[in-house]
Motif scaffolding. Structure first.
Motif, PDB file in Angstrom:
ATOM      1  N   ASP A  50     -39.946   4.315   7.709  1.00 40.60           N
ATOM      2  CA  ASP A  50     -39.886   3.166   7.214  1.00 40.60           C
ATOM      3  C   ASP A  50     -40.701   2.223   8.233  1.00 40.60           C
ATOM      4  OD1 ASP A  50     -39.131   0.725   5.880  1.00 40.60           O
ATOM      5  OD2 ASP A  50     -37.673   1.605   4.721  1.00 40.60           O
ATOM      6  N   ILE A  51     -41.721   1.635   7.976  1.00 39.60           N
ATOM      7  CA  ILE A  51     -42.375   0.908   8.991  1.00 39.60           C
ATOM      8  C   ILE A  51     -41.978  -0.592   8.880  1.00 39.60           C
ATOM      9  CG2 ILE A  51     -44.071   2.230   9.614  1.00 39.60           C
ATOM     10  CD1 ILE A  51     -45.885   0.800   7.610  1.00 39.60           C
ATOM     11  N   LYS A  52     -41.284  -0.746   7.746  1.00 35.93           N
ATOM     12  CA  LYS A  52     -40.571  -2.194   7.255  1.00 35.93           C
ATOM     13  C   LYS A  52     -39.242  -2.488   7.998  1.00 35.93           C
ATOM     14  CE  LYS A  52     -43.600  -3.590   3.691  1.00 35.93           C
ATOM     15  NZ  LYS A  52     -43.866  -3.505   2.123  1.00 35.93           N
ATOM     16  N   LEU A  53     -38.512  -1.662   7.636  1.00 36.09           N
ATOM     17  CA  LEU A  53     -36.943  -1.528   8.069  1.00 36.09           C
ATOM     18  C   LEU A  53     -36.775  -1.132   9.599  1.00 36.09           C
ATOM     19  CD1 LEU A  53     -35.222  -0.549   4.868  1.00 36.09           C
ATOM     20  CD2 LEU A  53     -35.451  -2.964   5.944  1.00 36.09           C
ATOM     21  N   LYS A  54     -38.078  -0.276  10.023  1.00 37.81           N
ATOM     22  CA  LYS A  54     -38.236   0.165  11.349  1.00 37.81           C
ATOM     23  C   LYS A  54     -36.876   1.231  11.689  1.00 37.81           C
ATOM     24  CE  LYS A  54     -40.896  -3.520  13.335  1.00 37.81           C
ATOM     25  NZ  LYS A  54     -40.764  -5.073  13.390  1.00 37.81           N
ATOM     26  N   LYS A 255     -43.474   3.208   3.782  1.00 34.25           N
ATOM     27  CA  LYS A 255     -43.132   4.171   4.801  1.00 34.25           C
ATOM     28  C   LYS A 255     -44.524   5.043   5.297  1.00 34.25           C
ATOM     29  CE  LYS A 255     -38.698   4.967   2.484  1.00 34.25           C
ATOM     30  NZ  LYS A 255     -37.852   6.059   1.780  1.00 34.25           N
ATOM     31  N   VAL A 256     -44.303   5.783   6.334  1.00 35.24           N
ATOM     32  CA  VAL A 256     -45.445   6.399   6.829  1.00 35.24           C
ATOM     33  C   VAL A 256     -44.834   7.905   7.247  1.00 35.24           C
ATOM     34  CG1 VAL A 256     -47.119   6.658   8.737  1.00 35.24           C
ATOM     35  CG2 VAL A 256     -46.633   4.568   7.550  1.00 35.24           C
ATOM     36  N   GLN A 257     -45.736   8.987   6.781  1.00 32.82           N
ATOM     37  CA  GLN A 257     -45.434  10.309   7.299  1.00 32.82           C
ATOM     38  C   GLN A 257     -46.626  10.908   8.072  1.00 32.82           C
ATOM     39  OE1 GLN A 257     -44.376  12.295   3.594  1.00 32.82           O
ATOM     40  NE2 GLN A 257     -43.317  14.059   4.882  1.00 32.82           N
TER      41      GLN A 257
END
Ligand code: C2E
Ligand code: MG
Ligand code: MG
Ligand code: MG
Length: 291
Positions: A50-54, A255-257
């Motif tokens: 999750d690149i927003k919530l890190k 999110k990134v995978q």
């Protein structure tokens, strides 16, 4: 095949190659049921970051087959075969059991990850699916929030009405639902609003060269905006390098995978990877945004 050189030799060679790969396919189909029981399969887990919530609170389970004669056989070589030979249900049941057991272990160890299982269209047409999953969760004393299911865009389009009905049943159990490989099917963006899902996974094809390809960046950004306006979250698949990450951040992806953050991991590799994530995120997200 049409290379303009139709010599008998090249035709014979081609046919021999065909026969060999056909033979291998038949062997794989034949071996599959026993292979599942004799421990040739295992599951690996690729983090969804999750690149927003890190942070990382979820992962996708991917099946692996270590065949005694052929060695490692990738899923792209046997999932379709299993679907066409009527064996995919065996794989899906095996994965559901395996992945739910793994989730139960991690939840007990205070690592409450949501794990996603990939399903095929025939699984979704099984009227017992929701009850079977619900029973498995109960047996392992897991909340439905521990499980996500991924269905490809093209699977949903095969039998839309029945699939939607099944998705609704699963959703009402509290399971998270994702549309996988989004953008590769022939459906329109507007079609998304009919699907009772929580998440859209943008196919790797649009992500892998995003930093070089303005069209891909536009597609990812438009898809993300539309998905958000429908209340869905967006995961980008297949990010391999730092340069692409800044674009995904700018597009608003949640999110990134991808190999950039982690390859699919064996269970014992997951916790060590999680421990280094804050450092990896601090370094990779601190780099200047592109716009
Ligand atoms: P998928 O569900 O879209 O899974 C993503 C695939 O992309 C995985 O390949 C993953 O290893 C690969 N991948 C992830 N990040 C990157 C990256 O940065 N670069 C590259 N080049 N590849 C990346 P995998 O494990 O070989 O699986 C291929 C497909 O096989 C999956 O695509 C899924 O459709 C199917 N599959 C895998 N496991 C299962 C399963 O248990 N059941 C079913 N029905 N299908 C499965
Ligand atoms: Mg998937
Ligand atoms: Mg995918
Ligand atoms: Mg894919």
């Amino acid at each position: 095949l049409d290379n303009g050189r139709h010599t008998p030799d090249s035709v014979a060679f081609y046919q021999q190659g065909q026969d060999e790969s056909h033979q291998r396919e038949l062997t794989l189909i034949r071996d599959l049921p026993n292979a599942l029981q004799s421990g040739q399969f295992y599951a690996v887990y690729q983090p969804k970051v999750d690149i927003k919530l890190k942070q990382c609170r979820s992962a996708e389970a991917l099946i692996r087959w270590q065949h005694p004669e052929f060695g490692f056989v990738p899923p792209d070589q046997f999932i379709k075969l299993a679907e066409h030979s009527g064996n995919i249900g065996l794989i899906s049941n095996w994965m559901l059991e395996k992945v739910i057991s793994q989730a139960a272990i991690w939840w007990r160890e205070s690592m409450p990850l949501q794990l996603a299982v990939n399903l095929s269209v025939s699984d979704l047409l099984n009227p017992l699916l929701a009850d079977q999953i619900s029973l498995l969760l109960k047996q392992h004393q897991l909340p439905a929030a521990a499980l996500a299911l991924e269905v490809t865009e093209s699977a949903v389009m095969e039998d839309t009405a029945s699939v939607i009905a099944q998705l609704q049943r699963l959703r009402s159990l509290g399971i998270t639902l994702s549309i996988d490989d989004f953008g590769t099917g022939q459906s329109s963006l507007a079609y998304l609003k009919q699907l009772p899902v929580h998440e859209v996974k943008i196919d790797r094809a649009f992500v892998k060269d995003i930093e070089h390809n303005a069209n891909d960046a536009l597609i990812v950004s438009a898809t993300t905006q539309l998905a958000h306006s429908l209340g869905l979250t967006v995961t980008a698949e297949g990010l391999e390098n730092q340069a692409g990450l800044a674009y995904l951040v700018d597009c608003g992806c949640d999110k990134v995978q991808g190999y950039f953050f982690a390859r699919p991991l064996k269970p014992e590799q997951f916790e060590p990877w999680l421990q280094q994530l804050p450092q990896q995120l601090a370094e990779s997200l601190s780099i200047q945004s592109v716009k």
